[in-house]
Design an enzyme around this catalytic site. Structure first.
Site, short mmCIF file in Angstrom:
data_model
loop_
_atom_site.label_atom_id
_atom_site.label_comp_id
_atom_site.label_asym_id
_atom_site.label_seq_id
_atom_site.Cartn_x
_atom_site.Cartn_y
_atom_site.Cartn_z
N GLY A 152 0.82 -1.20 0.00
CA GLY A 152 0.00 0.00 0.00
C GLY A 152 0.86 1.25 0.00
O GLY A 152 1.99 1.24 -0.49
N CYS A 153 0.33 2.31 0.55
CA CYS A 153 1.07 3.57 0.61
C CYS A 153 2.40 3.37 1.31
O CYS A 153 2.46 2.85 2.43
CB CYS A 153 0.24 4.62 1.33
SG CYS A 153 1.11 6.19 1.58
N PHE A 154 3.47 3.81 0.67
CA PHE A 154 4.79 3.54 1.25
C PHE A 154 5.07 4.34 2.52
O PHE A 154 5.97 4.02 3.28
CB PHE A 154 5.92 3.71 0.24
CG PHE A 154 5.86 4.92 -0.67
CD1 PHE A 154 5.29 6.12 -0.30
CD2 PHE A 154 6.41 4.83 -1.96
CE1 PHE A 154 5.27 7.21 -1.16
CE2 PHE A 154 6.39 5.91 -2.83
CZ PHE A 154 5.81 7.11 -2.42
#
Length: 225
Positions: A52-54
Site C-alpha cells: 500500500g502507501c509507502f
C-alpha cells in the site's frame, strides 16, 4: 480512486494518493504467525516490501531495531515511469514499495515478515490497502536471494493456513527488479509530518501496534534516510 482531502503540504503539489483519511479504517491488526528462523549469513541484508502507501510501510520498519535504512520508492516497472505522478495512474507496473536494509544479528528476515503481516498490511486485500486502491498499492514480497524466497513462500503458506484472516490471501511474491527511490519529499514522511491526517489516522496506529506486539523489536528512535 477517490482523492479524499487536498491537504496543505510543505511542497507545491497536491498528493493524489496516500491521503483518503476519511475512509473507514478497516485495517485489522493480526496476531503474529510463528515462523522458522531464517538462516542468514552475517552482515547487512536488503529486502523489498510492497504494502500500500509507502509512508506507513516505511514508518513501521523505521521503528524496528536492526533496520538501518528504509527507503520509499517504486518497484516493478520501467525507469522512465518511476515517478509519483506516473505511478499514481496505476498502469506503470510499479508498486509503491520500501527498500529495507537490516542487520540479521538484530532482526531476521522472517521477523520482518511477521511484522509486515501483523501490523502493516491486510494480506486479503487485492490491489490496494486501506483507502488506497489500485495495482500500485498491491501487497507483495520481493525476495532478494534464495533464502528470502524460501522464507517468503513458507510464510505465505503459513498465514494462509492460520485461519487468522477471513478470505483468500492476496499478497504475492514478485521477482526482483530494479528499485527506484521515490522523490525526496516522500522520504521520512511520517516523522516529518506527524499531524498529517493520513499519517495520524492510518499509520500512527500501526507504529503503536508494533510497539505493543513486538516490544523486543521496537525502537523509539526513527531511522532517518
Amino acid at each position: 480512486m477517490a482523492r479524499g482531502f487536498l491537504f496543505a503540504l510543505p511542497f507545491a503539489i497536491a498528493l493524489a494518493a496516500c491521503q483518503n483519511a476519511d475512509a473507514a479504517n478497516t485495517h485489522t491488526i493480526a496476531a503474529p504467525v510463528a515462523s522458522a528462523p531464517a538462516q542468514e549469513t552475517p552482515g547487512l541484508k536488503q529486502a523489498v516490501f510492497a504494502g500500500g502507501c509507502f509512508w506507513g510501510v516505511e514508518a513501521v520498519f523505521s521503528h524496528v531495531k536492526g533496520v538501518t535504512s528504509a527507503v520509499s520508492g517504486y518497484h516493478g516497472g520501467a525507469a522512465n515511469t518511476a515517478h509519483y505522478d506516473d505511478v499514481g495512474q496505476g498502469n506503470t507496473g510499479h508498486a509503491e514499495a520500501v527498500h529495507v536494509t537490516y542487520d540479521p544479528a538484530q532482526v531476521r528476515y522472517d521477523e520482518l515478515l511477521r511484522i509486515f503481516f501483523s501490523v502493516i498490511i491486510d494480506p486479503t486485500q487485492a490491489n490496494g490497502q486501506g483507502p488506497d486502491i489500485g495495482p500500485q498499492y498491491r501487497s507483495a514480497l520481493i525476495p532478494i536471494g534464495p533464502e528470502q524466497d524460501k522464507a517468503a513462500r513458507a510464510y505465505l503458506a503459513q498465514i494462509a493456513a492460520s485461519g487468522l484472516w477471513h478470505g483468500r490471501i492476496a499478497s504475492k511474491i514478485e521477482p526482483l527488479r530494479q528499485f527506484y527511490p521515490a522523490e525526496k519529499y516522500h522520504q521520512d514522511f511520517a516523522v516529518l509530518n506527524p499531524t498529517h491526517p493520513y499519517i495520524a489516522y492510518w499509520d500512527v496506529p500501526k507504529v503503536a501496534a508494533l510497539k505493543q506486539m513486538f516490544p523486543g523489536e521496537y525502537k523509539a528512535d526513527f531511522t532517518r534516510n
